[in-house]
Motif scaffolding. Structure first.
Motif, PDB file in Angstrom:
ATOM      1  N   ASP A 186       0.698  -0.958  -0.512  1.00  0.00           N
ATOM      2  CA  ASP A 186      -0.030  -0.396   0.277  1.00  0.00           C
ATOM      3  C   ASP A 186       0.899   0.907   0.113  1.00  0.00           C
ATOM      4  N   LEU A 187       0.478   2.411  -1.044  1.00  0.00           N
ATOM      5  CA  LEU A 187       1.742   3.073  -1.230  1.00  0.00           C
ATOM      6  C   LEU A 187       1.349   4.726  -1.215  1.00  0.00           C
ATOM      7  N   SER A 188      -0.334   4.405  -0.730  1.00  0.00           N
ATOM      8  CA  SER A 188      -1.367   5.705  -0.379  1.00  0.00           C
ATOM      9  C   SER A 188      -0.342   6.490   0.684  1.00  0.00           C
ATOM     10  N   HIS A 189      -0.078   6.064   1.557  1.00  0.00           N
ATOM     11  CA  HIS A 189       0.579   7.169   2.928  1.00  0.00           C
ATOM     12  C   HIS A 189       1.998   7.392   2.932  1.00  0.00           C
ATOM     13  N   ILE A 190       2.667   6.865   1.618  1.00  0.00           N
ATOM     14  CA  ILE A 190       4.198   6.610   1.477  1.00  0.00           C
ATOM     15  C   ILE A 190       4.602   8.845   0.868  1.00  0.00           C
ATOM     16  N   ARG A 191       5.676   9.204   1.499  1.00  0.00           N
ATOM     17  CA  ARG A 191       6.038  10.087   1.525  1.00  0.00           C
ATOM     18  C   ARG A 191       7.438  10.761   0.288  1.00  0.00           C
ATOM     19  N   GLY A 192       7.929  11.395  -0.020  1.00  0.00           N
ATOM     20  CA  GLY A 192       8.399  11.259  -0.872  1.00  0.00           C
ATOM     21  C   GLY A 192       8.503  10.992  -2.838  1.00  0.00           C
ATOM     22  N   VAL A 193       6.839  10.538  -3.217  1.00  0.00           N
ATOM     23  CA  VAL A 193       6.697   9.823  -4.133  1.00  0.00           C
ATOM     24  C   VAL A 193       7.872  10.519  -5.393  1.00  0.00           C
ATOM     25  N   ALA A 194       7.821  11.933  -5.123  1.00  0.00           N
ATOM     26  CA  ALA A 194       9.111  12.511  -6.171  1.00  0.00           C
ATOM     27  C   ALA A 194      10.032  12.133  -6.152  1.00  0.00           C
ATOM     28  N   ASN A 195      11.029  11.913  -5.406  1.00  0.00           N
ATOM     29  CA  ASN A 195      12.076  10.973  -5.389  1.00  0.00           C
ATOM     30  C   ASN A 195      11.754   9.353  -6.026  1.00  0.00           C
ATOM     31  N   LEU A 196      10.835   8.449  -6.575  1.00  0.00           N
ATOM     32  CA  LEU A 196      11.011   7.213  -6.604  1.00  0.00           C
ATOM     33  C   LEU A 196      11.201   7.392  -8.359  1.00  0.00           C
ATOM     34  N   SER A 197      12.124   8.508  -8.672  1.00  0.00           N
ATOM     35  CA  SER A 197      12.199   7.632 -10.481  1.00  0.00           C
ATOM     36  C   SER A 197      12.320   6.546 -10.327  1.00  0.00           C
TER      37      SER A 197
END
Length: 224
Positions: A186-197
């Motif tokens: 479940d990825l809905s509550h992670i932080r730093g999405v923009a870094n996960l290229s």
């Protein structure tokens, strides 16, 4: 040779039950020679555990509990750690090769400068832990682990696998995540999405990432 596969990662396990291998029980992991090998250690309740410039080679640690652990340049090769609580461990500048860590607590731990090669973390609790400059140089998998409010900073987790993990408010800071496999979480509550290229997800997780990105950007959604 015993292996386990998670996603695209196949981990070579320590394999400590070979008929020709005899593990001797030791009363301490601290050796004047700096190396403890072919050992079994456990059922220890400690106030603290400090190990520096040491090597643990071919051994099993079971049921070890310590309120505080300080590991510096503690290198593990072909080691299994199970059912242990390392408290608020600080583990720095170390290499782990063919290591299986299972059902252990490292809550609030600080892991800094670790190099991981053929390492499996299974059913471990890393809540509130910090991972800084941790590098996966070989197969690495986290399965069934909890990372509530944990943080990754300047890590290289390329090709690492997270399988069925709790990633609530887990912060992925700047780092290298090419082919990091986050499918099945479940990825809905992670932080730093923009870094996960260039991570790997399945189609159903696109909505999870969108929800996480909205939270990251502090976007307010209102009806017309």
């Amino acid at each position: 040779m015993s292996t386990r596969t998670f996603g695209h990662a196949t981990i070579t396990l320590p394999e400590l039950d070979d008929p020709g291998l005899h593990l001797s029980r030791v009363d301490t992991l601290d050796s004047p020679r700096g190396t403890v090998q072919e050992f079994t250690y456990g059922d220890a309740d400690l106030r603290s555990l400090d190990l520096s410039d040491a090597r643990l080679v071919t051994g099993r640690i079971t049921g070890m509990h310590t309120k505080r652990a300080e590991f510096e340049a503690l290198n593990l090769h072909r080691v299994e750690i199970t059912g242990s609580d390392l408290g608020t461990a600080r583990w720095t500048e170390s290499k782990l090769t063919r290591v299986h860590i299972r059902d252990c607590k490292l809550m609030g731990a600080a892991l800094d400068g670790l190099v991981l090669d053929d390492v499996l973390f299974e059913g471990c609790k890393f809540d509130y832990a910090t991972f800084e400059k941790v590098r996966a140089t070989g197969p690495v998998a986290f399965t069934g682990c909890a990372f509530t409010e944990a943080a990754f900073t300047d890590c290289d987790l390329a090709d690492a696998v997270f399988s069925e993990c709790t990633l609530r408010l887990t912060e992925f800071g700047a780092g290298r995540y090419r082919n990091t496999d986050l499918r099945g979480n479940d990825l809905s509550h992670i932080r730093g999405v923009a870094n996960l290229s260039k991570i790997l997800i399945n189609p159903a997780q696109q909505a999870d990432l969108a929800e996480a990105l909205v939270a990251d950007l502090d976007i307010t959604l209102e009806d017309d």
